[in-house]
Design a protein around this motif. Structure first.
Motif, PDB file in Angstrom:
ATOM      1  N   GLY A  24      20.684  60.643  77.037  1.00 33.67           N
ATOM      2  CA  GLY A  24      21.889  59.852  77.292  1.00 33.67           C
ATOM      3  C   GLY A  24      21.621  58.668  78.203  1.00 33.67           C
ATOM      4  N   ILE A  25      20.805  58.877  79.250  1.00 39.50           N
ATOM      5  CA  ILE A  25      20.493  57.791  80.188  1.00 39.50           C
ATOM      6  C   ILE A  25      19.709  56.677  79.496  1.00 39.50           C
ATOM      7  N   ASN A  26      18.670  57.045  78.769  1.00 43.25           N
ATOM      8  CA  ASN A  26      17.829  56.034  78.128  1.00 43.25           C
ATOM      9  C   ASN A  26      18.587  55.276  77.043  1.00 43.25           C
ATOM     10  N   GLY A  27      19.412  55.999  76.276  1.00 44.56           N
ATOM     11  CA  GLY A  27      20.218  55.321  75.261  1.00 44.56           C
ATOM     12  C   GLY A  27      21.209  54.356  75.887  1.00 44.56           C
ATOM     13  N   SER A  28      21.831  54.769  76.986  1.00 43.20           N
ATOM     14  CA  SER A  28      22.795  53.898  77.666  1.00 43.20           C
ATOM     15  C   SER A  28      22.117  52.663  78.259  1.00 43.20           C
ATOM     16  N   LEU A  29      20.924  52.839  78.839  1.00 40.13           N
ATOM     17  CA  LEU A  29      20.204  51.708  79.409  1.00 40.13           C
ATOM     18  C   LEU A  29      19.790  50.707  78.327  1.00 40.13           C
ATOM     19  N   CYS A  30      19.386  51.207  77.172  1.00 43.00           N
ATOM     20  CA  CYS A  30      19.046  50.309  76.060  1.00 43.00           C
ATOM     21  C   CYS A  30      20.267  49.506  75.623  1.00 43.00           C
ATOM     22  N   LEU A  31      21.429  50.149  75.604  1.00 43.89           N
ATOM     23  CA  LEU A  31      22.659  49.444  75.243  1.00 43.89           C
ATOM     24  C   LEU A  31      23.011  48.390  76.281  1.00 43.89           C
ATOM     25  N   VAL A  32      22.813  48.718  77.562  1.00 42.86           N
ATOM     26  CA  VAL A  32      23.143  47.778  78.636  1.00 42.86           C
ATOM     27  C   VAL A  32      22.278  46.524  78.548  1.00 42.86           C
ATOM     28  N   VAL A  33      20.956  46.681  78.402  1.00 37.40           N
ATOM     29  CA  VAL A  33      20.081  45.505  78.352  1.00 37.40           C
ATOM     30  C   VAL A  33      20.318  44.698  77.082  1.00 37.40           C
ATOM     31  N   SER A  34      20.728  45.358  76.004  1.00 36.13           N
ATOM     32  CA  SER A  34      21.024  44.624  74.764  1.00 36.13           C
ATOM     33  C   SER A  34      22.263  43.752  74.940  1.00 36.13           C
ATOM     34  N   LEU A  35      23.281  44.289  75.603  1.00 38.43           N
ATOM     35  CA  LEU A  35      24.493  43.499  75.847  1.00 38.43           C
ATOM     36  C   LEU A  35      24.222  42.378  76.840  1.00 38.43           C
ATOM     37  N   LEU A  36      23.382  42.648  77.843  1.00 28.63           N
ATOM     38  CA  LEU A  36      23.039  41.610  78.811  1.00 28.63           C
ATOM     39  C   LEU A  36      22.292  40.454  78.150  1.00 28.63           C
ATOM     40  N   ALA A  37      21.430  40.772  77.186  1.00 30.44           N
ATOM     41  CA  ALA A  37      20.608  39.743  76.549  1.00 30.44           C
ATOM     42  C   ALA A  37      21.448  38.701  75.817  1.00 30.44           C
ATOM     43  N   ILE A  38      22.615  39.093  75.332  1.00 26.41           N
ATOM     44  CA  ILE A  38      23.468  38.152  74.590  1.00 26.41           C
ATOM     45  C   ILE A  38      24.721  37.779  75.373  1.00 26.41           C
ATOM     46  N   SER A  39      24.759  38.135  76.662  1.00 27.07           N
ATOM     47  CA  SER A  39      25.924  37.796  77.477  1.00 27.07           C
ATOM     48  C   SER A  39      25.928  36.295  77.773  1.00 27.07           C
ATOM     49  N   PRO A  40      27.093  35.690  77.989  1.00 28.03           N
ATOM     50  CA  PRO A  40      27.184  34.230  78.188  1.00 28.03           C
ATOM     51  C   PRO A  40      26.395  33.724  79.384  1.00 28.03           C
ATOM     52  N   PHE A  41      26.418  34.445  80.527  1.00 26.05           N
ATOM     53  CA  PHE A  41      25.729  33.919  81.699  1.00 26.05           C
ATOM     54  C   PHE A  41      24.207  33.996  81.552  1.00 26.05           C
ATOM     55  N   ILE A  42      23.690  34.918  80.725  1.00 27.93           N
ATOM     56  CA  ILE A  42      22.256  34.939  80.431  1.00 27.93           C
ATOM     57  C   ILE A  42      21.922  33.854  79.412  1.00 27.93           C
ATOM     58  N   GLN A  43      22.766  33.704  78.403  1.00 27.78           N
ATOM     59  CA  GLN A  43      22.533  32.695  77.371  1.00 27.78           C
ATOM     60  C   GLN A  43      22.545  31.278  77.944  1.00 27.78           C
ATOM     61  N   LYS A  44      23.296  31.074  79.002  1.00 28.38           N
ATOM     62  CA  LYS A  44      23.386  29.740  79.603  1.00 28.38           C
ATOM     63  C   LYS A  44      22.041  29.300  80.168  1.00 28.38           C
ATOM     64  N   LEU A  45      21.324  30.223  80.817  1.00 31.81           N
ATOM     65  CA  LEU A  45      20.034  29.893  81.408  1.00 31.81           C
ATOM     66  C   LEU A  45      18.865  30.163  80.461  1.00 31.81           C
ATOM     67  N   GLN A  46      19.066  31.061  79.511  1.00 25.70           N
ATOM     68  CA  GLN A  46      18.016  31.376  78.543  1.00 25.70           C
ATOM     69  C   GLN A  46      18.604  31.343  77.137  1.00 25.70           C
ATOM     70  N   PRO A  47      18.739  30.156  76.561  1.00 22.88           N
ATOM     71  CA  PRO A  47      19.373  30.040  75.231  1.00 22.88           C
ATOM     72  C   PRO A  47      18.637  30.817  74.145  1.00 22.88           C
ATOM     73  N   LYS A  48      17.347  31.035  74.318  1.00 21.37           N
ATOM     74  CA  LYS A  48      16.580  31.736  73.294  1.00 21.37           C
ATOM     75  C   LYS A  48      16.592  33.255  73.471  1.00 21.37           C
ATOM     76  N   SER A  49      17.293  33.735  74.463  1.00 24.41           N
ATOM     77  CA  SER A  49      17.432  35.182  74.611  1.00 24.41           C
ATOM     78  C   SER A  49      18.326  35.717  73.501  1.00 24.41           C
ATOM     79  N   GLY A  50      17.879  36.761  72.841  1.00 27.19           N
ATOM     80  CA  GLY A  50      18.640  37.323  71.724  1.00 27.19           C
ATOM     81  C   GLY A  50      18.467  38.828  71.641  1.00 27.19           C
ATOM     82  N   LEU A  51      18.735  39.370  70.473  1.00 28.09           N
ATOM     83  CA  LEU A  51      18.675  40.814  70.292  1.00 28.09           C
ATOM     84  C   LEU A  51      17.311  41.310  69.829  1.00 28.09           C
ATOM     85  N   LEU A  52      16.408  40.377  69.457  1.00 29.45           N
ATOM     86  CA  LEU A  52      15.088  40.824  69.031  1.00 29.45           C
ATOM     87  C   LEU A  52      14.337  41.499  70.171  1.00 29.45           C
TER      88      LEU A  52
END
Length: 459
Positions: free
Chosen positions: A234-262
């Motif tokens: 449960g912990i590892n699955g939740s952490l993977c979900l958190v970093v995936s959502l962070l990667a496409i969040s607006p404040f991350i995309q603003k500084l790293q436009p090439k950050s995506g889900l890959l």
């Protein structure tokens, strides 16, 4: 036609010439790439021998099929049935010899800036002489005095070096994920099909990660046991979900436009693999079901012959060797010298989109080519080196220690054999579980580092 090729191979083995294949239909190879491949071959050869030493099956087959095996072992002073050449102590000595070999070249090549000096010449050539030196180091390790104290001290040295190498390996995985995304994203400027490739690979990666999580939820948990499995899955699955959502969040995309889900897709698949490997390495749990003691939370497809478990073991061994080799060969390129800097906002023209982007060197400037009956060799380090020679050997030195600890099951070497590579203990379980969290933490830091130090990460 065969004579010039033999002469060139002799110059490669006993001189400073770069090694190449005899077949002239092979694509040209860079001297820097060929050198690293040759050292990797040496590394894999010793690793294979260490695996053989930890296999009682191989020992038994040798005893059956080699005539006068016992007499030969006595003449070699290797003990009864060559007992000193098998087991964890033999692996420790072999890896000690290999580690000394790479540490020697690490010191020898310190500060080398181009391939014209005598130290660079030794690094890039004289392969037969270096092979003899490697054999001498590994053989000499079996004649070390005070074996008990040596094994005790070397065990802790190996553990420390193995942890450092594991950290480098996790950094390389995160770097690989970022570079993959940046490289393929750069192709969108001239071909929109790269969008489709990115989307397809991302979908496949997350499908594998989710499928692995469901598989472990079904077969590696139990209502009455396996509490650690439930919690950590449960912990590892939740952490993977958190970093995936962070990667496409607006404040991350603003500084790293090439950050995506890959990138989080790659990280999630690796974390799920480590989680599965950790669950498989944990000591078995037994519960009573209908009055019968039953082993639960194990690999489900068991035919009773252990064949399915051996398949998983082989896959795990291949993955282990692949990760080690990739980390050793790619952690020393110029791109890898500044770990966090590769995630700055790179201009698309700085990258050339390629399907096999990780196989090329950092430069395409060729200084010289040698044409002949065999493969053409490109001498690409006349002016400056493509990678740090000293750091390259230091990574292989750490890799030698990591192999030593991984093959002997870290600190639980008593009764261990290579056929039970995935059969571990609590220490192996925690090592792999902590590796999951370190990998996620490293990737998370690459996402939030521009927020913490915006000036340093300005384009």
């Amino acid at each position: 036609m065969c004579t010039p090729c033999c002469v060139s191979q002799l110059a490669c083995c006993c001189g400073s010439a770069a090694c190449s294949c005899c077949c002239n239909c092979c694509p040209k190879i860079k001297q820097s790439t060929g050198t690293r491949i040759m050292y990797a071959v040496y590394f894999l050869l010793v690793t294979f021998i260490c695996g053989v030493m930890m296999s009682p099956t191989v020992e038994e087959e040798m005893r059956k099929k080699i005539p006068f095996f016992s007499e030969l072992c006595v003449k070699m002073k290797a003990g009864e049935n060559c007992s000193t050449l098998v087991g964890f102590s033999a692996v420790y000595k072999m890896c000690f010899g290999m580690a000394c070999f790479f540490l020697f070249f690490c010191i020898l090549t310190f500060g080398v800036r181009n391939s014209t000096g005598w130290r660079a010449t030794i690094h890039n050539g004289f392969w037969l002489v270096k092979f003899a030196l490697l054999v001498g180091c590994c053989t000499g390790a079996f004649f070390l005095p005070d074996e008990d104290n040596f094994l005790t001290v070397w065990r802790y040295v190996g553990a420390g070096g193995g942890f450092i190498f594991l950290f480098i390996q996790l950094m390389m995985l995160v770097k690989f994920a970022h570079r993959w995304n940046i490289n393929w994203s750069s192709g969108v400027e001239y071909n929109r099909l790269w969008y489709a490739a990115l989307a397809l690979v991302t979908l496949v990666l997350f499908t594998i990660a989710v499928g692995a999580m469901v598989f472990m939820g079904m077969y590696y948990t139990h209502p009455e046991a396996c509490l650690y499995n439930k919690v950590f899955l449960g912990i590892n699955g939740s952490l993977c979900l958190v970093v995936s959502l962070l990667a496409i969040s607006p404040f991350i995309q603003k500084l790293q436009p090439k950050s995506g889900l890959l990138q989080p897709g790659v990280i999630s698949v690796y974390v799920m693999y480590l989680t599965f490997s950790a669950f498989s390495s944990k000591p078995k749990e037994v519960v009573q079901i209908d009055g019968v003691n039953t082993t639960v939370c194990v690999f489900p497809f068991n035919t009773g012959s252990e064949s399915d478990k051996q398949i998983v073991t082989v896959v795990g061994a291949i993955f282990l060797i692949g990760c080690i080799t990739y980390s050793c060969l790619n952690s020393t390129t110029r791109r890898s010298s500044a770990f966090l800097q590769v995630y700055r906002n790179c201009e698309p023209e700085a990258e050339r989109a390629r399907c096999f982007f990780c196989c090329g060197d950092d430069t395409e400037d060729y200084d010289e080519e040698r044409s002949g009956s065999g493969q053409n060799v490109v001498y690409d380090e006349r002016e400056k080196t493509i990678y740090s020679y000293s750091y390259f050997h230091f990574v292989f030195f750490l890799g030698s220690l990591y192999v030593m600890m991984a093959v002997t099951n870290w600190f639980h070497y008593d009764g261990h054999r290579i056929e039970k590579l995935l059969d571990g203990s609590w220490s192996v379980f925690w090592l792999k579980m902590v590796s999951c969290w370190v990998c996620l933490f490293l990737y998370l830091m690459t996402l939030i580092a521009p927020l913490m130090c915006p000036k340093q990460f300005e384009a």
